[in-house]
Each structure stands twice: as C-alpha cells, then as structure tokens.
Design an enzyme around this catalytic site. Structure first.
Site, mmCIF file in Angstrom:
data_model
loop_
_atom_site.group_PDB
_atom_site.id
_atom_site.type_symbol
_atom_site.label_atom_id
_atom_site.label_comp_id
_atom_site.label_asym_id
_atom_site.label_seq_id
_atom_site.Cartn_x
_atom_site.Cartn_y
_atom_site.Cartn_z
ATOM 1 N N LYS A 82 0.856 -1.187 0.000
ATOM 2 C CA LYS A 82 0.000 0.000 0.000
ATOM 3 C C LYS A 82 0.889 1.233 0.000
ATOM 4 C CE LYS A 82 -4.584 0.394 0.393
ATOM 5 N NZ LYS A 82 -5.489 -0.397 -0.442
ATOM 6 N N THR A 109 -3.257 -5.628 0.684
ATOM 7 C CA THR A 109 -2.659 -4.296 0.848
ATOM 8 C C THR A 109 -3.465 -3.472 1.845
ATOM 9 O OG1 THR A 109 -3.885 -3.320 -1.013
ATOM 10 C CG2 THR A 109 -1.761 -4.364 -1.499
ATOM 11 N N HIS A 142 19.842 28.935 -11.763
ATOM 12 C CA HIS A 142 20.564 30.056 -12.354
ATOM 13 C C HIS A 142 19.896 31.391 -12.043
ATOM 14 C CE1 HIS A 142 22.963 27.156 -14.473
ATOM 15 N NE2 HIS A 142 21.904 26.664 -15.097
#
Length: 301
Positions: A12, A57, A250
């Site tokens: 999960k 799960t 930058h």
C-alpha cells in the site's frame, strides 16, 4: 516463447499518518507519508491467481495506522524498522519488506496562553527514509528533498571548455543557489549493532551539509557538492555514503541599460531567477573502502 516471473513486490503506497501525542495542554505532531512494499513467495498469485500467500494491501495500510498508535512514532527511521520487522517476521511468504517514508515538519505557533496545540507547516525540506529488511540484515537510507539554499556571493565559474556554441560569460562573482536532494546510507545493518539516534543523526547531517555549503568558496557547484558530502562523512561516523542531486538554479543579471540604469553596482544588483532549463549536478561521496549502494537515479529511492 515461454515466460517467467521476474522481480515483483506489492503493498500500500502513500498512507498519510498524522500522530498527535498529548502531553497535557502541550501537543506534538508527527506527519508521515508511508509506503509499504513486500516481496517473497508470490509466484502462485501471478501465475494462477491464488491469493493464499497474499497479505492484502488493505491490511498493510491498517498495520501502519495501528503501529502509529501502539508503538508511537519516535522517528521516521524507527517507525520504518518496526513495520519492516513485523511484515517479515509475521508472514512466512514475505521475505523482504521495504518501507519508504516522507516526513512533513511542523513548528509550534507560540501564543500568550498556556495551550500549545497550534502549529504551522514548515516550508523547508521534506525528510525521507527507506528501511529494507530481509529477516537478517537491515539497510537504512535516509535523506531530504526541496532544501533550498543560496549564497549571494563567494561563487565563481570560469576557465571552462568553450566551443562554437558557447555563449555563457565567465563569472567571477555570482549567485549560487540550489534545491538540495540527498540520500545517505547508514552503516547500521544488523540488530547486534547499536542503533543510531535517528533524530540526532538527521539534525547533524543537515547541519554539516548546510555549513559546508555556506563555508565553501565555490569555483563550481561540483566542488561545493563534494565539500558537503565530505563534511558529512567526516563528521557523522554512522554514515558511509551520501548522494546528492543538485539543480543549479541560475540567476542572471537583468539588462537595465535600455532604461538608463546600471545594474551591477556596489550597493547591489537585480537578477532574473530562471527555473528552467537548469544545470543538474549529481554525485556520490563515500567513506574510503565502502561500496556505493545508493541508486544513481534518486527518483527510484
């Protein structure tokens, strides 16, 4: 042509767990995003659709929430260790558990009253950890992402290769900025060793990383990266390997000449912050004699 099953795992993903600990009027928050991946004897479910060896799960999700209540959350690493050990030791078909955790930090809002239950989400980095257990040995790789840092001076970039396509001007005083994504691997691998103090270790790694960034007179982002990694390895005995992915954010001087203004003057300057494209500097720094195990592509970790 016949086929065979290769590597597989299931679990999960992204269980959002918020644990509130109440100490009278003072509350504490742990806010995690937990992903569970299990692997082992899973041939039958893939080949025949038999779920006889499959822990749902949904059960792994429930376990995450139950463990948060039963064991608390001392640290992301400790919580991952509890979960990984549980899944491998409680389910015979499961041979390996990988727990990935993101932790979101909150800080307390100070008030004039006695109540201490108000918080503001910290807008800095996200803390990360991955705990893997195979029933015998552990691998713990922790890290962070989105830690944005800047040096407004003490950075240069010149003397580089130039060809017919090079237009970049050499810089002898520039802004150096990046958003740090980093993972580091602990040398704690089995229960016979003393477990690190996960919270103290994270704070120490982060501190040395930031100090190295701030204290390095940089001739390249590569040089700064290596100094950051070297300082962590030298100062944190529990860490054997650290990898960085550093985008070069930058900042370009704005041309103000059309407006009759000189930009770069002793009292300051105006820059354009470009978000893309960006240089991407990546490297691993290792303790001498150690083997690199952190994936080159950090998006896979």
């Amino acid at each position: 042509m016949p086929t065979i099953l290769g590597q597989n795992q299931y679990g999960k993903a992204e269980n959002r767990v918020v644990k509130i600990t109440r100490d009278g009027a003072t509350h504490h928050i742990k806010d995690l995003n937990v992903s569970v991946a299990l692997s082992g004897d899973m041939e039958d479910v893939h080949y025949n659709g038999s779920n006889a060896s499959v822990l749902p799960t949904d059960t792994t999700k429930n376990t995450v929430f139950a463990f948060a209540k039963e064991h608390g959350i001392e640290s992301a690493e400790q919580f991952g260790v509890h979960l990984a050990r549980h899944f491998v030791t409680s389910q015979d078909p499961i041979h390996r558990a990988r727990i990935r955790i993101e932790e979101y930090a909150w800080e307390r809002i100070e008030t004039s009253g006695e109540a201490k239950h108000s918080f503001v989400r910290k807008g800095q980095e996200t803390r990360l950890t991955q705990v893997t257990y195979d029933g015998e040995s552990w691998e713990v790789v922790s890290g962070l992402k989105d830690l944005t840092v800047m040096n407004s001076t003490d950075s240069e970039f010149w003397g580089y290769v130039k060809d017919r396509y090079t237009t970049l001007r050499e810089a002898y005083d520039r802004i150096l900025a990046t958003s740090v994504s980093s993972r580091w691997r602990f040398n704690w691998t089995d229960d016979a060793q003393e477990m690190p103090d996960w919270e103290a270790s994270y704070a120490r790694v982060r501190q040395h990383m930031l100090r190295a960034f701030a204290e390095t007179y940089s001739l390249s982002l590569q040089q700064t990266l290596y100094q950051m990694g070297s300082r962590v390895i030298e100062e944190c005995a529990e860490v054997d390997e650290i990898r960085f992915s550093l985008p070069n954010s930058h900042h370009f001087l704005v041309d103000l000449e059309p407006f009759g203004l000189k930009n770069d003057t002793p009292d300051g300057a105006v820059y354009f912050a470009a978000d893309r494209p960006y240089g991407l500097i990546e490297a691993t720094v290792l303790r001498d004699g150690c083997e690199a195990r952190i994936p080159v592509d950090l998006t896979n970790l």
